[in-house]
Structures are given as C-alpha cells and as structure tokens.
Scaffold this active site. Structure first.
Site, PDB file in Angstrom:
ATOM      1  N   THR A  87       0.864  -1.194   0.000  1.00 12.22           N
ATOM      2  CA  THR A  87       0.000   0.000   0.000  1.00 12.22           C
ATOM      3  C   THR A  87       0.892   1.232   0.000  1.00 12.22           C
ATOM      4  O   THR A  87       1.923   1.239   0.656  1.00 12.22           O
ATOM      5  CB  THR A  87      -0.952   0.070   1.213  1.00 12.22           C
ATOM      6  OG1 THR A  87      -1.927  -0.949   1.099  1.00 12.22           O
ATOM      7  CG2 THR A  87      -1.674   1.396   1.343  1.00 12.22           C
ATOM      8  N   ARG A 109     -13.598  -8.195  -1.608  1.00 10.54           N
ATOM      9  CA  ARG A 109     -13.271  -7.543  -0.322  1.00 10.54           C
ATOM     10  C   ARG A 109     -12.687  -6.138  -0.569  1.00 10.54           C
ATOM     11  O   ARG A 109     -11.880  -5.933  -1.447  1.00 10.54           O
ATOM     12  CB  ARG A 109     -12.257  -8.415   0.413  1.00 10.54           C
ATOM     13  CG  ARG A 109     -11.730  -7.823   1.729  1.00 10.54           C
ATOM     14  CD  ARG A 109     -10.380  -7.179   1.539  1.00 10.54           C
ATOM     15  NE  ARG A 109      -9.786  -6.759   2.814  1.00 10.54           N
ATOM     16  CZ  ARG A 109      -8.773  -5.894   2.891  1.00 10.54           C
ATOM     17  NH1 ARG A 109      -8.262  -5.376   1.804  1.00 10.54           N
ATOM     18  NH2 ARG A 109      -8.278  -5.570   4.065  1.00 10.54           N
ATOM     19  N   ASP A 138      -9.528  -0.679   4.053  1.00 17.57           N
ATOM     20  CA  ASP A 138      -9.694   0.644   4.664  1.00 17.57           C
ATOM     21  C   ASP A 138      -9.281   1.797   3.759  1.00 17.57           C
ATOM     22  O   ASP A 138      -9.749   2.932   3.938  1.00 17.57           O
ATOM     23  CB  ASP A 138      -8.841   0.732   5.937  1.00 17.57           C
ATOM     24  CG  ASP A 138      -7.359   0.488   5.625  1.00 17.57           C
ATOM     25  OD1 ASP A 138      -7.054  -0.524   4.966  1.00 17.57           O
ATOM     26  OD2 ASP A 138      -6.522   1.313   6.020  1.00 17.57           O
ATOM     27  N   THR A 150      -1.675   2.250   6.558  1.00 12.24           N
ATOM     28  CA  THR A 150      -1.354   0.981   5.899  1.00 12.24           C
ATOM     29  C   THR A 150      -1.331  -0.116   6.950  1.00 12.24           C
ATOM     30  O   THR A 150      -0.834   0.103   8.059  1.00 12.24           O
ATOM     31  CB  THR A 150      -0.004   1.028   5.170  1.00 12.24           C
ATOM     32  OG1 THR A 150       0.345  -0.314   4.784  1.00 12.24           O
ATOM     33  CG2 THR A 150       1.118   1.600   6.020  1.00 12.24           C
ATOM     34  N   GLY A 151      -1.882  -1.260   6.600  1.00 13.40           N
ATOM     35  CA  GLY A 151      -1.912  -2.369   7.554  1.00 13.40           C
ATOM     36  C   GLY A 151      -3.159  -3.194   7.356  1.00 13.40           C
ATOM     37  O   GLY A 151      -3.766  -3.173   6.283  1.00 13.40           O
ATOM     38  N   GLY A 158      -6.502  -3.858   7.058  1.00 14.71           N
ATOM     39  CA  GLY A 158      -7.592  -2.926   6.789  1.00 14.71           C
ATOM     40  C   GLY A 158      -8.825  -3.074   7.658  1.00 14.71           C
ATOM     41  O   GLY A 158      -9.457  -2.079   8.034  1.00 14.71           O
TER      42      GLY A 158
HETATM   43  N1  ASP Z   1      -4.635  -1.504   4.324  1.00 16.34           N
HETATM   44  C1  ASP Z   1      -4.642  -2.276   3.117  1.00 16.34           C
HETATM   45  C2  ASP Z   1      -5.900  -3.095   3.071  1.00 16.34           C
HETATM   46  O1  ASP Z   1      -6.269  -3.679   4.070  1.00 16.34           O
HETATM   47  C3  ASP Z   1      -3.466  -3.188   2.986  1.00 16.34           C
HETATM   48  C4  ASP Z   1      -2.134  -2.633   3.374  1.00 16.34           C
HETATM   49  O2  ASP Z   1      -2.028  -1.502   3.799  1.00 16.34           O
HETATM   50  O3  ASP Z   1      -1.140  -3.347   3.235  1.00 16.34           O
HETATM   51  O4  ASP Z   1      -6.472  -3.197   2.020  1.00 16.34           O
END
Ligand code: ASP
Length: 325
Positions: free
Chosen positions: A190, A218, A221, A241-242, A244
């Site tokens: 991300t 799906r 966030d 980022t993380g 979601g």
């Molecule tokens: N936040 C992103 C999601 O869940 C994925 C990511 O940030 O790595 O789609």
C-alpha cells in the site's frame, strides 16, 4: 541618535522573543510504501537499495511541487502516481492478486481545506487509481465509486485504461500461490502520501491492491474516508497501511484527527495513542503517516517496519524502512 537606539532595542527584543520558538516549516510531506513484517534479514541488499531509491524519488517529486508553491493535492497525486507505476509497491503496477487471480485496486484522496473527498474501490483496469479518486472528488457528485462503474467513469474522464495483464508481476503471482497454499490472506504494501502546502492546506491520499488472496470483492480501509485516509485543515492529514479490517473498525485516520481536535493532543501523541495503544492491543497490525497544520510529521507503526519518508522546507529529508531507524 535616540531613534536609532529605540530601533535597535525593538529589533533586539524581537530577536529575544523569537529565541526558543521554533519556526514552522512552510511546507511538509510524508510518504509510506506499506507496513508489515519488514526485517533486514528478509530483504536482500539489492531490494533494500531499490526500495530506498524509489522512496527517495517519490519524496523528491512531492518536495518539488511544494517548494514551488504547488498544492498539497497535486503533491499527493503526483507522488502516489510514481509509486503506483513502480512494481515494488502494492498499488497500481505492483498490486497483489485476489484469490481469483485479479488485481482489484482501491484508492482515496481528501482535501483538508474543504473536506471534499474522492475514492474508488475494486477497479481492475485503471492504471492510476489515485487520479481516478481525484476525478471522483472534483468531477462527480459522489465520494466513492466502485467496480465497473468506476472504470466507466475513468474512461469518460479520459484516464488511462489498461488491460488486466498490465498488473501482472511474477513476484505477486508467487505470493498468491503461497497464500493459497497456506489458506491465508496476507497484508502487503500500500502506498500513501500526506502533505501541507505553502497556503496552509492539508491533503491525504492512499492507493492499494489490498490483501493477497482476498475474496468476494473484499474492500479494505484505503478508500474509506476516516479509516485509511483523512485530511482536515483543523488538525492533520493521515494515510494508513496495515490490516484494513482493523483500520475500518477503529476509524483510525479520523480518530487521530479527532484526538487532536477534541483532546488537544499533538499529532505524534494522537498517532501513538491509536496505533501503538489501541490498535496493537486489539491485534491490528499497521501504521500511519501524518502531518499536522503546523508541518509536524508523525511516522508511527506497530509492525516490524514501514517503508517511509519525510521532508519539509527546513531541510528535513529522510527515508527509512526498518523499526530501529
Ligand atoms: N490496508 C490495506 C488493506 O487492508 C493493505 C495494506 O495496507 O497493506 O487493504
């Protein structure tokens, strides 16, 4: 003679008064290229060098826009386009694959000066989803468009449409096979950018391919305003980022802004409270980049690492990847 003394005294007094009060930067910018299990031992020296180089190039693009007096929105869009076009990051060209073998992209942008926002979810053929999100914000009556309709709108707006094969990269295809074998949906990458421009306006943008092996269209966030992306001139601009699902349930980006607005926290205190205290305790892995209306930057994550960079008009320019940098 008397006048001269008076003038000198005033200058001296002003100098003494400003001593110790740090001047605010005229502009500031931060970027991320994803948070997660990013450890030095898992990254080859070549890959590390490539990531640092790309982060540096992207950050420099944004710095140039802001130094010339360009808007924070332009900086955010331009920086994210660079990262979307780079196969290293999980956005645009480097997007991860869904369970069915597609690349479904999400992106959002927000203008802190008027709380206007634009987002797209699950688009498969738009080369630069961040630009589409901006068009949704400026050229439609809506905040979020999805799937085929969003792509139709992109075509109408003259944005570049690509064949789905454009998004194929060997590395991400292998990731999908691994994730299917382990029956897991992984988090990856991300990209995001937050900026404060010379006019005092904040903007935030985020773009992603979501999670490897995601099913059933799906949506994470990233395109949800207040979860993965938020900006308000009253407080700060945030890009996350993380994992979601946690960012959505904890309304991470808006929560950071709210803690500043209602509790008077600094941007660092607010980001620490949400990412380190609340999210971590709940089991939600990830991080945020944030810049406040005075140009203070917070880069906060509860994972092993986060690809990140920060710069401002006072000469700050830094790139980092691992937790201990
Ligand atoms: N936040 C992103 C999601 O869940 C994925 C990511 O940030 O790595 O789609």
């Amino acid at each position: 003679m008397k006048n001269w003394k008076w003038g000198f005294g005033t200058v001296l007094l002003a100098a003494l008064m400003s001593f110790g009060t740090p001047t605010k930067p005229e502009w500031a910018i931060a970027i991320h290229g994803g948070a997660g299990v990013i450890l030095k031992r898992n990254l080859s020296p070549e890959m590390e060098k490539a990531y640092r180089h790309m982060l540096d190039s992207a950050l420099t693009v944004g710095e140039k826009v802001l130094a010339k007096g360009g808007s924070s929105l332009d900086a955010v869009e331009k920086v994210i386009r660079v990262m979307e076009d780079c196969p290293l990051f999980n956005a645009g060209k480097g997007a991860v694959f869904s369970h069915d073998g597609y690349n479904e992209l999400d992106a959002a942008v927000m203008d802190g000066s008027n709380l206007m926002a634009g987002a797209v979810a699950g688009v498969r053929n738009v080369k630069n989803p961040i630009s589409l999100a901006r068009k949704v914000m400026t050229n439609s009556d809506h905040v979020m468009l999805s799937g085929k309709g969003a792509t139709d709108f992109a075509r109408e707006q003259g944005l570049e449409i690509v064949d789905s094969t454009y998004f194929f990269t060997e590395r991400r295809w292998k990731d999908l096979q691994d994730a299917i074998a382990k029956e897991k949906a992984n988090k990856f990458g991300t990209v995001g950018c937050v900026a404060l421009d010379k006019a005092g306006n904040l903007a935030a943008g985020t773009s992603t391919g979501g999670m490897t092996n995601k099913k059933w269209n799906r949506i994470g966030d990233t395109p949800i305003i207040g979860a993965g992306t938020y900006a308000s001139n009253k407080s700060c601009a945030v890009s996350g980022t993380g994992h979601g699902e946690f960012f959505i349930r904890y309304t991470v980006a808006r929560e950071i802004a709210a803690l500043m607005e209602y509790k008077g926290m600094t941007v660092k205190q607010a980001a620490d409270e949400v990412i380190i205290n609340r999210l971590k305790a709940a089991g939600g892995e990830g991080g945020v980049i944030s810049v406040d209306k005075d140009g203070n930057i917070a880069l906060v994550f509860n994972s092993a690492g986060m690809y990140r960079g920060a710069a401002d008009s006072k000469g700050r320019h830094e790139i980092a990847i691992f937790g201990n940098e």
